[in-house]
Scaffold this motif. Structure first.
Motif, PDB file in Angstrom:
ATOM      1  N   GLN A  39      -4.324  21.436  -7.973  1.00  0.00           N
ATOM      2  CA  GLN A  39      -4.929  20.459  -7.060  1.00  0.00           C
ATOM      3  C   GLN A  39      -4.809  19.036  -7.603  1.00  0.00           C
ATOM      4  O   GLN A  39      -4.531  18.094  -6.859  1.00  0.00           O
ATOM      5  N   VAL A  40      -5.039  18.872  -8.900  1.00  0.00           N
ATOM      6  CA  VAL A  40      -4.937  17.550  -9.506  1.00  0.00           C
ATOM      7  C   VAL A  40      -3.488  17.063  -9.461  1.00  0.00           C
ATOM      8  O   VAL A  40      -3.215  15.912  -9.098  1.00  0.00           O
ATOM      9  N   LYS A  41      -2.561  17.933  -9.815  1.00  0.00           N
ATOM     10  CA  LYS A  41      -1.147  17.561  -9.772  1.00  0.00           C
ATOM     11  C   LYS A  41      -0.732  17.149  -8.361  1.00  0.00           C
ATOM     12  O   LYS A  41      -0.064  16.120  -8.164  1.00  0.00           O
ATOM     13  N   ALA A  42      -1.129  17.929  -7.363  1.00  0.00           N
ATOM     14  CA  ALA A  42      -0.744  17.631  -5.982  1.00  0.00           C
ATOM     15  C   ALA A  42      -1.330  16.305  -5.516  1.00  0.00           C
ATOM     16  O   ALA A  42      -0.656  15.520  -4.836  1.00  0.00           O
ATOM     17  N   ALA A  43      -2.585  16.033  -5.865  1.00  0.00           N
ATOM     18  CA  ALA A  43      -3.224  14.786  -5.444  1.00  0.00           C
ATOM     19  C   ALA A  43      -2.538  13.577  -6.070  1.00  0.00           C
ATOM     20  O   ALA A  43      -2.260  12.576  -5.393  1.00  0.00           O
ATOM     21  N   MET A  44      -2.251  13.640  -7.366  1.00  0.00           N
ATOM     22  CA  MET A  44      -1.582  12.523  -8.030  1.00  0.00           C
ATOM     23  C   MET A  44      -0.197  12.286  -7.416  1.00  0.00           C
ATOM     24  O   MET A  44       0.208  11.140  -7.189  1.00  0.00           O
ATOM     25  N   ALA A  45       0.520  13.357  -7.135  1.00  0.00           N
ATOM     26  CA  ALA A  45       1.861  13.231  -6.553  1.00  0.00           C
ATOM     27  C   ALA A  45       1.811  12.686  -5.129  1.00  0.00           C
ATOM     28  O   ALA A  45       2.746  12.006  -4.681  1.00  0.00           O
ATOM     29  N   ARG A  46       0.736  12.975  -4.392  1.00  0.00           N
ATOM     30  CA  ARG A  46       0.607  12.460  -3.025  1.00  0.00           C
ATOM     31  C   ARG A  46       0.425  10.947  -3.008  1.00  0.00           C
ATOM     32  O   ARG A  46       0.842  10.276  -2.054  1.00  0.00           O
ATOM     33  N   HIS A  47      -0.231  10.419  -4.018  1.00  0.00           N
ATOM     34  CA  HIS A  47      -0.639   9.016  -3.959  1.00  0.00           C
ATOM     35  C   HIS A  47       0.139   8.086  -4.873  1.00  0.00           C
ATOM     36  O   HIS A  47       0.000   6.862  -4.758  1.00  0.00           O
ATOM     37  N   LEU A  48       0.937   8.637  -5.787  1.00  0.00           N
ATOM     38  CA  LEU A  48       1.708   7.789  -6.691  1.00  0.00           C
ATOM     39  C   LEU A  48       3.181   8.176  -6.631  1.00  0.00           C
ATOM     40  O   LEU A  48       3.522   9.342  -6.493  1.00  0.00           O
ATOM     41  N   ASP A  49       4.034   7.158  -6.751  1.00  0.00           N
ATOM     42  CA  ASP A  49       5.476   7.356  -6.763  1.00  0.00           C
ATOM     43  C   ASP A  49       6.031   6.581  -7.950  1.00  0.00           C
ATOM     44  O   ASP A  49       5.897   5.347  -8.008  1.00  0.00           O
TER      45      ASP A  49
END
Length: 495
Positions: free
Chosen positions: A450-460
């Motif tokens: 969940q943490v990995k997915a959230a960070m990937a959703r909001h940062l590039d």
């Protein structure tokens, strides 16, 4: 001018709270006074030792938050705290620099002028009035909000005149011309100082590049061009609009009954101009990624990387908070600190963080490093972020971060001043009254995926706006990572 009290808004400051041990204390306590801080409850239990906790998180204060609206449309949040014979009152207006329009610095000047004069009293008389009552006035202006606060003892003979003076200052300031000229001169002198501060120059450029034409783009303190032309009439017009009762959240904590709290809230809201809440800000447009350099003579280079982050109501907030704690928001032991400082000795410190605002605030990474290694350091940071977003945190990193957050969280409600800051944020950003408990529950329930997915959703990793401030010099290769860097910084970073 916008940090006149060293005020750090409670909820937005959550990301800066670090567990320094159970004997630690929050260093930045807004609106403190000797009278209130040295007072103690009639019976105070002894501090628990770490051994007594047996690995469990320390207990935290559960807040019974009461909420209502005044007749004038002001939202009120109240927590009764009878342990000390005092109260903290904080007014949070949607009156920050994002409401400046075509006059950068208007919001900051208006807020700074509140306590410069009221009918029959100049700035000295106002200060002496609060001091004689054992009360403390505070104020500050930021991008989203402007704040005015009062700390007072609750005895009626002290509370009544303190509130009367406070409502005059906030509701009916005179905006004297001589005070305006003095504060303008102070701000203009500050702009001259900024020219010698590469970190400040980099920060200003970063917001301009990140936000373009959005109201967040310009500096809260205004500019050399805008400040001289702002008039008293413009301050009064801004006050009538932005300091209206409908544009306000009142946070109140202390030794008060519900009836007394309602009376205080009514007194404050009645003293303000009548008017509705200001419209919500527009969403910022996505910026163009790239590097912008400011040439500055120095042995150090400031590096700042940013991209649009989140607003304060983002559902992923808890996951992003803990994800960033692991990346660079938790001090020593983070990915960025380990790789950039501990293994290579490239900086004294490096940090990252989401600043969640009314609309998308920035995600930022910042540090200083040796000028001759600035390009290699920048590439290293981008690689660390890229790998972290691709891999996510380890299970151990996540569990360690959860324990640290659980351990430090009680400090966020350790005093009335801390609580009133939390209430102000909850009200201003329209968060649930159960937000503090919800946040801890959400954090503890998160897993690695969940943490990995959230960070990937909001940062590039390819969308950073980057600003560097320092000299143009020949670059050197970075030292290889080691447990004992050979070239740690040997003195205070030079500008």
């Amino acid at each position: 001018m916008s940090d006149r009290n060293g005020l750090r808004y409670g909820l937005l400051g959550l990301a800066l709270i670090v567990l320094l041990g159970l004997l630690g204390f929050i260093a930045d306590r807004p609106n403190s006074s000797a009278t209130a801080e040295t007072a103690a409850p009639p019976s105070t239990p002894g501090l628990e030792s770490l051994a007594e906790l047996n690995g469990n998180a320390p207990g935290r204060r559960r807040l019974e938050i009461q909420s209502w609206k005044t007749t004038e449309g002001t939202r009120v949040l109240f927590v009764a705290a009878p342990e000390l014979p005092m109260f903290d009152l904080r007014l949070t207006f949607a009156a920050g620099s994002s409401q400046d329009g075509d006059l950068p610095g208007l919001a900051t000047l208006t807020n700074a002028m509140l306590n410069e004069g009221v009918a029959g009293k100049d700035v000295t008389a106002i200060a002496e009035g609060f001091e004689s009552l054992g009360a403390e006035f505070g104020n500050g202006a930021y991008r989203d909000m402007a704040i005015a606060s009062l700390r007072s003892l609750t005895k009626p003979e002290l509370r009544t005149p303190a509130l009367e003076l406070f409502t005059q200052v906030v509701g009916a300031p005179d905006f004297p011309e001589d005070a305006l000229a003095r504060i303008k001169n102070q701000m203009l002198a500050g702009f001259q100082y900024q020219k010698q501060n590469p970190g400040r120059l980099a920060g200003l450029e970063l917001f301009e590049q990140l936000y373009g034409q959005h109201p967040y783009a310009h500096p809260s303190d205004g500019t050399e061009a805008s400040i001289p032309g702002i008039t008293v009439d413009q301050l009064r017009a801004f006050h009538r609009k932005a300091y209206a009762a409908g544009n306000l959240v009142i946070a109140l904590v202390g030794d008060l009954s519900r009836a007394e709290a309602e009376a205080i809230a009514n007194q404050v809201s009645r003293a303000l101009p009548k008017g509705p809440a200001l419209p919500k800000l527009p969403e910022p447009a996505a910026p163009k990624a790239g590097v912008h350099h400011i040439e500055f003579p120095s042995k150090q280079t400031h590096l700042m990387l940013a991209q649009l982050g989140i607003d304060r109501n983002e559902p992923d907030y808890a996951a992003l908070y803990i994800g960033n704690q692991i990346l660079g928001g938790g001090g020593f032991g983070t990915r960025l600190m380990d790789e950039v400082r501990e293994k290579r000795g490239l900086t004294y410190g490096i940090s990252s963080g989401f600043t969640a605002m009314q609309v998308k605030g920035p995600f930022m990474i910042g540090l200083q490093t040796r000028a001759e290694m600035s390009q290699g350091t920048l590439a290293l940071i981008q690689d660390i972020v890229r790998r972290y977003l691709a891999e996510g945190p380890t299970r151990k990193e996540l569990e360690d971060a959860k324990r640290e957050i659980a351990g430090s969280f009680p400090l966020s409600t350790a005093s009335n001043a801390d609580i009133v800051g939390q209430l102000g944020a909850i009200g201003f950003y329209d968060l649930p009254l159960t937000y503090l408990e919800d946040f801890m529950t959400q954090v503890q329930a998160l897993d690695v995926a969940q943490v990995k997915a959230a960070m990937a959703r909001h940062l590039d990793p390819d969308q950073f706006v980057i600003v560097t401030a320092g000299p143009t010099v020949s670059q050197q290769d970075l030292p290889p990572p080691t447990d004992k860097p050979a070239d740690l910084p040997s003195g205070v970073p030079e500008h």
